[in-house]
Write an enzyme that holds these catalytic residues in place. Structure first.
Site, short mmCIF file in Angstrom:
data_model
loop_
_atom_site.label_atom_id
_atom_site.label_comp_id
_atom_site.label_asym_id
_atom_site.label_seq_id
_atom_site.Cartn_x
_atom_site.Cartn_y
_atom_site.Cartn_z
N CYS A 144 -53.05 -32.17 -47.85
CA CYS A 144 -54.37 -32.16 -48.24
C CYS A 144 -54.58 -33.39 -49.12
CB CYS A 144 -54.97 -31.15 -48.79
SG CYS A 144 -56.80 -31.08 -48.67
N CYS B 189 -60.13 -32.52 -43.68
CA CYS B 189 -60.32 -32.31 -45.00
C CYS B 189 -61.60 -32.28 -45.17
CB CYS B 189 -59.73 -33.52 -45.57
SG CYS B 189 -59.47 -33.49 -47.40
P1 FAD Z 1 -46.79 -23.79 -45.58
O1 FAD Z 1 -48.02 -23.20 -45.40
O2 FAD Z 1 -46.62 -24.22 -47.02
O3 FAD Z 1 -45.52 -22.95 -45.36
C1 FAD Z 1 -44.27 -23.30 -45.57
C2 FAD Z 1 -43.51 -21.91 -45.43
O4 FAD Z 1 -41.96 -22.16 -45.39
C3 FAD Z 1 -43.48 -21.12 -46.77
O5 FAD Z 1 -43.98 -19.88 -46.69
C4 FAD Z 1 -42.13 -21.25 -47.43
O6 FAD Z 1 -41.91 -20.13 -48.28
C5 FAD Z 1 -41.21 -21.32 -46.49
N1 FAD Z 1 -40.21 -21.94 -46.73
C6 FAD Z 1 -39.82 -23.06 -47.54
N2 FAD Z 1 -38.46 -23.14 -47.61
C7 FAD Z 1 -37.79 -22.20 -46.78
C8 FAD Z 1 -36.37 -21.75 -46.18
N3 FAD Z 1 -35.46 -22.56 -47.04
N4 FAD Z 1 -36.24 -21.00 -45.27
C9 FAD Z 1 -37.47 -20.42 -44.67
N5 FAD Z 1 -38.67 -20.56 -45.14
C10 FAD Z 1 -38.82 -21.49 -45.95
N6 FAD Z 1 -55.31 -27.71 -45.65
C11 FAD Z 1 -56.61 -27.83 -44.86
O7 FAD Z 1 -56.61 -27.58 -43.57
N7 FAD Z 1 -57.76 -27.84 -45.59
C12 FAD Z 1 -57.93 -27.77 -46.90
O8 FAD Z 1 -58.94 -28.04 -47.46
C13 FAD Z 1 -56.46 -27.74 -47.64
N8 FAD Z 1 -56.61 -27.76 -49.09
C14 FAD Z 1 -55.66 -27.80 -49.59
C15 FAD Z 1 -55.67 -27.67 -50.96
C16 FAD Z 1 -54.51 -27.37 -51.86
C17 FAD Z 1 -54.32 -27.29 -53.34
C18 FAD Z 1 -53.11 -27.39 -51.21
C19 FAD Z 1 -51.81 -27.20 -51.91
C20 FAD Z 1 -53.19 -27.26 -49.75
C21 FAD Z 1 -54.33 -27.51 -49.19
N9 FAD Z 1 -54.09 -27.68 -47.51
C22 FAD Z 1 -55.57 -27.67 -46.99
C23 FAD Z 1 -52.91 -27.99 -47.00
C24 FAD Z 1 -52.34 -26.54 -46.12
O9 FAD Z 1 -52.48 -25.55 -47.16
C25 FAD Z 1 -51.09 -27.14 -45.85
O10 FAD Z 1 -51.23 -28.02 -44.78
C26 FAD Z 1 -50.44 -25.98 -44.75
O11 FAD Z 1 -50.29 -24.85 -45.53
C27 FAD Z 1 -49.08 -26.42 -44.06
O12 FAD Z 1 -48.63 -25.53 -43.51
P2 FAD Z 1 -46.96 -25.31 -43.29
O13 FAD Z 1 -46.83 -24.07 -42.37
O14 FAD Z 1 -46.59 -26.50 -42.86
O15 FAD Z 1 -46.48 -25.24 -44.66
#
Ligand code: FAD
Length: 540
Positions: free
Chosen positions: A282, A458
């Site tokens: 983000c 965003c």
């Molecule tokens: P995540 O959702 O972070 O999930 C990754 C997962 O992998 C976690 O559960 C973690 O525990 C797991 N993991 C880590 N290591 C291991 C391991 N060794 N073995 C197994 N599992 C593991 N997005 C938007 O679309 N709009 C917004 O307005 C927005 N605002 C945001 C504001 C903030 C402050 C933040 C922090 C993020 C924001 N985002 C927003 C971004 C969004 O939350 C992320 O882009 C999204 O969660 C990505 O998904 P992901 O599955 O890649 O990662």
């Protein structure tokens, strides 16, 4: 002080006295968890006292009190413990009056973990998904929607799932922190197994994933959705200062509620906001914190007494030029000073100073009364060190098919993958159906391929009640979901706020994590040799 080691990296002891903390540090412990409520006994040191001593000895400190008595430790406490352990520097020493409650906490966590992973060791899984965040769960749901017989398992160490897009609103007092948390189990799609463990390594040549517990899993197809690493330690003094001395961050749910407290408490002085080098998740979140804080101060009539500085490691306010004029208008409205090409390198919390390295070699020290930090970010270590990574550490996938460039039965999506889109949950909403389609096409030898266009979004919360809704794909191409007469993303709109504050959370939980692909169905092409042509009925 008797210390019992229960596992590699985790030990317990009875009550620590102030004089014991230095010894604990000499023994090499990096994190202390105090499981004893304050005021159980008259001669007991307070948690605050121990925290100060621990931190001055360079030890991270957490207070996770457990009431004495025979009642089982609440699952919420076990979840909190799990979250602390997931990020804690090891080795960890937990203590209570006798060490008994800390031991029970460890055992209860192990019980839950074993129950979740029982029978999984050595198991072969048809589609193995790494990560139960936005990307992992959305892909599991999209796969199940397409084929309810598929054998799918998700490896995820946390018991709690976070709706991270809500954290900006937690930092502005709009959402309660609890509104952004749900038990992991409640979100695992029906029929999908949850393996409550962390991945330690990959052997993609053998289709093997190694778990932290020592077990190995094999797979037919692998999906990596392990998110991004927040690299707090890359900034000197930051970790020690967080949550104190006016230093906060919406990037961690433990501190986002503190942002709102600090914003409400600041009546005059200097408020500093930082943005690290890209890529980050983000990219708008650092300035969203600025706008919502400034809006509050303006409404309170205190903005005239508060100087706002935005130190941005990049050279532009936002990567897609179409949205910049609307954002600049708010920077002017709040009279914020923007300093491009300045990267936060050190924080001195007690001294109220932050140091920035300028890209021209300059070194700038700034005094602050309030500091909102968006931390440096990078690929998780276990990904960067694996054979799946590209040179920069991200899972190396084709940016359209999301298939690994070297291992054709491996896919990746979300923050951890190498695609040059905006790392957002909005991107995941479009990526998950692409991965689901392409995996099933591969498993059934079907000759079609789904394409990801780089969509990311965003919602820039420029004031409480208005949002600049940036929606764009690869190369900064604007990809609005609705016509401009309904919602013009290039200006600040109330409709954008309605979406952000009221609709996106249900869209996330009730559509995306349930495999409903409303406005997210991928373009599907027929593959014939190198030629790809659209398939009738697919969305373009
Ligand atoms: P995540 O959702 O972070 O999930 C990754 C997962 O992998 C976690 O559960 C973690 O525990 C797991 N993991 C880590 N290591 C291991 C391991 N060794 N073995 C197994 N599992 C593991 N997005 C938007 O679309 N709009 C917004 O307005 C927005 N605002 C945001 C504001 C903030 C402050 C933040 C922090 C993020 C924001 N985002 C927003 C971004 C969004 O939350 C992320 O882009 C999204 O969660 C990505 O998904 P992901 O599955 O890649 O990662």
């Amino acid at each position: 002080m008797q210390i019992d080691t229960l596992a590699i990296g985790f030990s317990v002891s009875g009550q620590l006295e102030p004089g014991d903390v230095e010894r604990v540090s000499e023994l090499g412990f990096k994190t202390l968890i105090n499981n004893r409520p304050d005021d159980e006994a008259a001669d007991q040191p307070t948690s605050d006292e121990l925290k100060v001593l621990a931190e001055s000895a360079g030890i991270d400190y957490h207070h996770l009190p457990i009431e004495a008595g025979p009642q089982p430790i609440p699952v919420a406490t076990v979840n909190q413990f799990d979250a602390i352990m997931a990020d804690a520097k090891k080795p960890v020493l937990a203590f209570c009056r006798t060490g008994n409650r800390s031991t029970k906490l460890w055992e209860r966590r192990s019980d839950i973990s074993t129950k979740n992973s029982s029978g999984q060791a050595g198991r072969h899984v048809q589609v193995l998904i790494i990560g139960g965040g936005a990307g992992g769960l959305a892909t599991a749901a999209s796969l199940r929607k397409r084929d309810s017989d598929l054998d799918i398992a998700v490896v995820e160490p946390r018991d709690t799932h976070y709706y991270q897009p809500g954290w900006t609103l937690v930092g502005a007092g709009v959402f309660r922190p609890e509104a952004t948390l749900r038990p992991m189990q409640s979100l695992i799609p029906k029929g999908v197994s949850w393996i409550s463990d962390a991945v330690a390594g990959f052997e993609p040549q053998r289709n093997v994933v190694r778990l932290a517990s020592g077990a190995e899993l094999t797979y037919e197809c692998l999906v990596v959705a392990a998110g991004i690493k927040l690299d707090w330690d890359k900034v000197d003094g930051l970790r020690e200062s967080l949550g104190k001395h006016g230093v906060t961050s919406n990037y961690d749910i433990n501190f986002a509620p503190g942002t709102w407290q600090l914003v409400k408490g600041l009546k005059a002085g200097r408020a500093v906001f930082t943005q690290p080098p890209m890529p980050i998740k983000c990219a708008g979140a650092p300035q969203k914190a600025l706008y919502l804080s400034a809006d509050y101060w303006q409404r309170q009539g205190t903005l005239k007494d508060i100087d706002i500085d935005f130190y941005n490691a990049g050279g532009v306010l936002f990567g897609v030029p179409d949205y910049v004029p609307a954002l600049e208008a708010y920077i002017r409205k709040y009279d914020a000073n923007v300093h491009f090409n300045h990267n936060l390198v050190a924080v001195d919390g007690p001294g109220g100073k932050a140091r920035f390295a300028g890209s021209d070699g300059s070194d700038v020290e700034v005094e602050f009364d309030f500091l909102h930090v968006s931390p440096p970010q990078c690929a998780p270590d276990f990904i960067r060190e694996s054979g799946l990574a590209n040179e920069a550490g991200w899972v190396d996938v084709d940016q359209t098919t999301l298939r690994h460039v070297r291992y054709p039965n491996v896919y990746s999506l979300g923050d951890v993958c190498s695609t040059p889109n905006a790392k957002t949950a909005a991107a995941v909403r479009k990526q998950a159906p692409v991965v689901a389609h392409n995996i099933l096409a591969m498993l059934s030898n079907e000759n079609t391929v789904a394409q990801y266009d780089g969509y990311g979004s965003c919602p820039l919360t420029v004031e409480r009640g208005r949002v600049v809704l940036a929606e764009f794909g690869y190369g900064g191409k604007l990809l609005p979901s609705v016509p401009a007469w309904l919602l013009n993303g290039k200006s600040a709109t109330r409709a954008g706020w309605l979406l952000k504050a009221h609709l996106l959370k249900p869209i996330y939980y009730d559509l995306m994590l349930k495999g409903h692909e409303w406005l997210a169905a991928p373009e599907i092409l027929a593959r014939s040799g190198d030629e790809s042509t659209p398939v009738a009925g697919s969305q373009t």
